[in-house]
Design an enzyme around this catalytic site. Structure first.
Site, PDB file in Angstrom:
ATOM      1  N   ASN A 112       0.836  -1.198   0.000  1.00  0.00           N
ATOM      2  CA  ASN A 112       0.000   0.000   0.000  1.00  0.00           C
ATOM      3  C   ASN A 112       0.871   1.249   0.000  1.00  0.00           C
ATOM      4  OD1 ASN A 112      -0.455   1.969   2.479  1.00  0.00           O
ATOM      5  ND2 ASN A 112       0.147  -0.013   3.354  1.00  0.00           N
ATOM      6  N   PHE A 116      -1.535   8.180   4.577  1.00  0.00           N
ATOM      7  CA  PHE A 116      -2.295   8.793   5.680  1.00  0.00           C
ATOM      8  C   PHE A 116      -3.593   9.437   5.190  1.00  0.00           C
ATOM      9  CE2 PHE A 116       1.378   9.680   8.949  1.00  0.00           C
ATOM     10  CZ  PHE A 116       1.493   8.323   9.159  1.00  0.00           C
ATOM     11  N   SER A 175       5.535   5.086   8.807  1.00  0.00           N
ATOM     12  CA  SER A 175       4.947   4.855   7.497  1.00  0.00           C
ATOM     13  C   SER A 175       5.936   5.266   6.410  1.00  0.00           C
ATOM     14  CB  SER A 175       3.654   5.659   7.332  1.00  0.00           C
ATOM     15  OG  SER A 175       3.220   5.608   5.980  1.00  0.00           O
ATOM     16  N   ASN A 177       5.037   6.001   3.421  1.00  0.00           N
ATOM     17  CA  ASN A 177       4.247   6.631   2.365  1.00  0.00           C
ATOM     18  C   ASN A 177       4.058   8.131   2.515  1.00  0.00           C
ATOM     19  OD1 ASN A 177       3.821   4.094   1.096  1.00  0.00           O
ATOM     20  ND2 ASN A 177       2.267   3.632   2.640  1.00  0.00           N
ATOM     21  N   THR A 178       4.628   8.721   3.574  1.00  0.00           N
ATOM     22  CA  THR A 178       4.682  10.176   3.734  1.00  0.00           C
ATOM     23  C   THR A 178       6.142  10.578   3.656  1.00  0.00           C
ATOM     24  OG1 THR A 178       2.691  10.259   5.124  1.00  0.00           O
ATOM     25  CG2 THR A 178       4.214  12.109   5.272  1.00  0.00           C
ATOM     26  N   LYS A 217       5.536   3.643  17.296  1.00  0.00           N
ATOM     27  CA  LYS A 217       5.531   2.618  16.245  1.00  0.00           C
ATOM     28  C   LYS A 217       6.696   2.865  15.298  1.00  0.00           C
ATOM     29  CE  LYS A 217       2.435   0.155  13.108  1.00  0.00           C
ATOM     30  NZ  LYS A 217       1.021  -0.011  12.697  1.00  0.00           N
ATOM     31  N   ASN A 246       5.877  -1.439  11.523  1.00  0.00           N
ATOM     32  CA  ASN A 246       5.054  -1.030  10.397  1.00  0.00           C
ATOM     33  C   ASN A 246       5.445  -1.847   9.168  1.00  0.00           C
ATOM     34  OD1 ASN A 246       3.353   0.596   8.691  1.00  0.00           O
ATOM     35  ND2 ASN A 246       3.676   2.313  10.077  1.00  0.00           N
TER      36      ASN A 246
END
Length: 370
Positions: A112, A116, A175, A177-178, A217, A246
């Site tokens: 994915n 966010f 994450s 993805n940021t 996390k 994560n």
């Protein structure tokens, strides 16, 4: 048997849709009450007290499934001991362009790059207010908006906004993805982040009359020196615990070449080895007392038990449900109870970390086994 059959039929139907659409329909089904309750009576030996919170069982729904807090009670009804909403950011944001979620069916994994996507603090606050008094353990996973000029201030805002509603907080800096978010795992940035978050937690405690536990996390891709730094800062800040881990940027060992080529974080079975090694290595660094929630690749009772023995006190899953269905919750809890019988143990605390040293020696990208 009927539950497994029904789950299999539902899975095949959902797999005809793209992954994000299927997820949206699942949330709607849970919100409407159409999804059957699969809750099973937990063995009392599976109860765990972590950071002053009494968990009825150690298995939780990981953040990312219920980003906007739409179905926490439905998830608890499936038999989870707790659930975690978010990641939530102060302002709503749409995330990255679609498509952005990809099943790797050959590998029982998911990639994915959501970024966010969520409805923001105000929307989640309204939903948590609406369920006030219902009980159940609901953690709030807080993050930062992509375009924030002071990302740490966004985390502080999350603590301030939800201090009277969250059972616990998760500070998500892991994450992939940021852009730049994982930079907060570096020691100097992490020191500032934890200092400001814990200060906000203490100020909020004076206001709401209770101190909410805070977990951090982290990613499974942190190098050894980075793990040292994180462990030192977490201990110095007197954080309440860690969540390991994560999603990963690694694509080691994947069969699905097309899925492996997609950018984003990889979850599911291919993450299990890397996440469990990171968990064990962190357990050895922080010692036996600091709580750790083990996440990454849990899709069976065996993998759940392994995660406990590698150093976890609590567990979370998400992608495993995509492939195994909601009855996975009951199967895991049954296996954990049976494992206590098999090893003549009175509770999970006695099993936690028994194999941490062995797991910590493994190569995340290798094929060596215990």
């Amino acid at each position: 048997m009927f539950a497994r059959l029904a789950s299999g039929i539902a899975r095949r139907a959902l797999f005809t849709l793209d992954a994000e659409t299927a997820h949206g329909l699942t949330i709607k089904a849970l919100a409407s009450g159409l999804a059957p309750s699969c809750a099973a009576a937990s063995d009392p030996r599976l109860a765990v007290t972590v950071a002053g919170i009494d968990f009825p069982n150690p298995l939780g729904m990981a953040a990312g499934f219920d980003k906007n807090g739409e179905v926490p009670d439905a998830l608890l009804g499936l038999g989870f001991g707790f659930t975690e909403v978010g990641t939530v950011t102060p302002l709503p944001q749409s995330g990255n362009p679609r498509p952005r979620v990809f099943r790797l069916v050959e590998d029982n994994g998911v990639v994915n790059r959501l970024g966010f996507n969520n409805e923001g603090h105000a929307a989640l606050r309204g939903r948590l207010d609406a369920r006030a008094g219902r009980g159940g353990i609901v953690g709030v996973n807080v993050g930062a908006n992509k375009d924030a000029t002071d990302r740490i201030a966004d985390y502080v805002a999350g603590i301030e906004t939800f201090a009277d509603r969250a059972t616990y907080f998760t500070v998500n800096i892991s994450s992939p993805n940021t852009p730049g978010l994982r930079d907060l795992q570096a020691r100097d940035a992490l020191h500032e982040l934890l200092s400001r978050v814990m200060d906000a937690r203490e100020k909020a405690a004076a206001r709401v009359g209770r101190t909410v536990p805070v977990f951090l996390k982290i990613a499974p891709d942190v190098e050894e020196a980075g793990l040292d730094d994180i462990a030192s800062e977490v201990i110095a800040a007197e954080l309440d615990g860690l969540i390991v881990s994560n999603t990963t940027l690694s694509r080691a060992g994947l069969s699905d070449a097309k899925g492996a080529a997609e950018t984003g974080g990889l979850s599911g079975r291919p993450l299990f080895r890397r996440a469990t090694i990171a968990l064990a290595r962190m357990r050895l660094r922080v010692g036996p007392r600091l709580p750790i929630i083990g996440v990454g690749g849990i899709d069976s009772g065996e993998s759940a038990w392994t995660k406990i023995t590698a150093g976890a006190n609590l567990l979370q899953l998400y992608t495993g449900l995509v492939y195994e269905g909601p009855d996975l919750v009951g199967r895991i809890l049954t296996h954990l109870a049976n494992s206590l019988d098999r090893h003549a143990l009175s509770g999970l605390d006695a099993a936690s970390g028994r194999n941490a040293e062995a797991w910590a020696r493994l190569d995340p990208d290798g094929e060596d086994t215990l």
